[in-house]
Motif scaffolding. Structure first.
Motif: not given
Lengths: 407, 407
Positions: A310-311, A314-316, A337-344
């Motif tokens: 889900s996160r 959310a990042l797009g 995405s263009e907006i940023g990155t996420l790592e889990e």
């Protein structure tokens, strides 16, 4: 459950005796109208709550963009002594809802659905007196007189469900709901390839098999110990199933499948429509079997993984793509995405190594129907992965998902 | 409450010293940046719940169609020791929300609002570590690293609320909510006549008068015993008031009105914006006074009448028009549309005769704010009617509604 019947007619390509959504008034003479009501006034009394509930259910089947003006109406049919039947159709899918009523004089009416539904539900609780006058319908209750300009009931399509009795099966509502939740997400929205907008229902060998696929993913569900007198299968339109799901509440669902039609009945509601014509693809080839060599197996907790996904959503990103990195040290999940990155990092028991990309929404859809731990099996970066529940019946429900190829 | 300040600048037409939504970076040199944070890294820790709540509130003020890309962001400003301020503006209306935080290094950031809001709210409960690197923001929490590509915080407009302290009044939240519920419906949506898209707030003679009208209807509300040091009035944009209403929950609302700006503060949230310039029409002439001759007075129960009117609306009609027939024998209510007709009788004590047509939605809007019995006074078929509560303070809240002329 039928409302009225036109004898011996059939739309092109439909076998006689099985009329489905045939507009009732024939071209020319010789028309046999309803047994009564032709020109006569319908007079009934009914509780506001009963009428309101029936109209509300039928209203969901009224097309928003009507192929014919008359289809913007709901049909009221008061023939029996103690039942009003409210029907609606978009010519693909139809509904018949029965409600207890006192029929003083039988008759029929077709009333503009939106306004009728809206007004009836706002009438005060209590007994309503309904009376037709030509195409018009009058409702009287304490201090209130409402009149509706309706359509000619005789010009409304025949609402008729499958009549053969020998292929019925019955599903508890909870099972009906579960198997649809587990499979409906996987059908295609692409109306250009009609077959994939439906679901294969296959009855035979005392089991019901339900398959849905849009080529990118597949959901397979088997119910065992189903008593069915002979093998029969059909492709049921997804929107018919969705409509049935929305209409039913908690009564057992009776399923009647014929060569060209399907009917679902629960309590006082019957949802029915024509099957999708054509041959369903060989779905068995799309599920990796025992002979396929697994590259990696992982036990994961869907709830935890869904939180992470889900996160990522959310990042797009259009579409949102997620990378799963499976190794002995655990499961890495990342998106960008263009907006940023996420790592889990998420917990999981992993056996093997693989880095694989999925459409995030698709992976969410595939995981959502599971509650307990699941086993994900990967067969390589470009081969379909499978998801099964960690239980003895794990082969009765299999979700299959094709990875996204990344350059 | 201010975030940072650009000295001595002012947009054209705005007096110096009162900058409202000035883009902060001046053309050319001589710019004095924020006291710290220029190039330096912001480092803070904050509870997920606090950040999520603040960003959610600020996000409502982010324009959906941004006049400038940077306005699609929310601004984070960590200057004080224990507070993070989250701000947003569409250049007309702005918000500042403060949240408790531990500031290790002060600094600022502007982060794309939609994704930031969506992701932060989906992070697990607990402490988040936020750190900037140039325009980027990194959030770390157990097992999760999220990075956002942001905008230059220095290029975000200055978010600044009215500073003069001497015109403050305070309203309990329940009163603030009530007076807006009683008046906001009456402003115009027609942006071509800007004055009527706002509400007149007039402080003086120890009372606050609030007036809203779109010419077809008017709502007047007076609050007595307001302590205000001098007379001042302003036209407050309706969307600013709606935004304030949506943002506040149950704390007392502090109102600060200046010549060109207004600011509402409740707890940790400040909503502010520029007033609408121009002269409000002479609203006193629009309320029939004691000298006007009433043609008919009726005592009615709003709840019952609203039930009837909801059915008239359900019947359709564009616009829906309702006919009230007042006479000694009671109140007749009727409506009609292409679809049908509706006739009802409602209880009421009527003194006089009149037949009058109203826009149904407008009549509903006017009646909704009342709970107990109301007195409707009619001055003829084409003159505005008034609605007042049946209570001693009945002149402190008056709704006025112009009938529809029927040919």
């Amino acid at each position: 459950m039928r409302m009225h019947r036109s004898e011996g007619q059939g739309a092109p390509g439909i076998e006689p005796g099985c009329p489905v959504f045939v507009f009732a008034r024939p071209a020319g003479a010789g028309y046999i109208g309803p047994s009564k009501g032709d020109g006569s006034k319908m007079q009934i009394t009914i509780q506001q709550k009963s009428l309101s509930k029936a109209v509300e259910t039928a209203f969901r089947f009224v097309p928003t963009k009507s192929p014919a003006p008359i289809l913007s109406g709901v049909k009221l049919s008061a023939m029996d002594n103690d039942t009003l039947i409210v029907g609606a159709t978009d010519l693909e899918c139809g509904v018949l809802v029965s409600a207890p009523a006192m029929i003083r004089d039988p008759g029929e009416a077709v009333i503009p659905a939106r306004v009728f539904n809206d007004l009836v539900r706002k009438l005060p609780d209590g007994e309503l007196a309904l009376q037709t006058n030509d195409h018009n319908l009058q409702i009287k209750t304490s201090g209130i007189i409402a009149e509706f300009n309706g359509f000619s009931a005789e010009e409304y399509p025949v609402l008729d469900a499958v009549k053969e009795k020998n292929y019925d099966i019955s599903l508890p509502y909870s099972v009906f709901r579960q198997v649809l939740d587990q499979t409906l997400y996987s059908i295609s929205a692409d109306t250009a390839r009609t077959i994939f907008t439906g679901q294969l229902w296959q009855l035979g060998e005392n089991e019901l098999i339900i398959v849905a696929t849009d080529i990118h993913r597949l959901a397979f569900r088997r119910l065992r110990n189903m008593e069915c007198p002979r093998d029969i299968s059909g492709i049921i339109p997804g929107n018919l199933l969705q409509n049935a799901l929305r209409s039913f509440t908690n009564a057992a669902v009776n399923v009647r499948l014929s060569e060209i039609q399907v009917r679902f009945t629960a309590d006082n509601i019957t949802v029915f429509g024509r099957l999708i014509a054509g041959n369903y693809p060989d779905w068995r080839r799309m599920i990796p079997g025992e002979e396929a060599e697994a590259m990696c197996k992982a036990m994961i907790e869907p709830a935890e993984m869904l939180g992470v996904l889900s996160r990522v959503v959310a990042l797009g990103g259009n579409p949102s793509v997620v990378r799963l990195t499976m190794s002995d040290s655990g499961i890495g999940v990342s998106g960008s995405s263009e907006i940023g990155t996420l790592e889990e990092h998420v917990r999981g028991v992993v056996n093997g190594d693989v880095e694989v990309y999925f459409n995030t929404e698709y992976l969410i859809d595939s995981l959502k129907p599971f509650s307990g731990s699941v086993e994900m099996t990967f067969y390589g970066e470009t081969n379909p992965a499978t998801i099964r529940a960690d239980c003895p019946d794990k082969d009765d429900y299999v979700a299959v998902l094709l990875p996204v190829r990344m350059s």
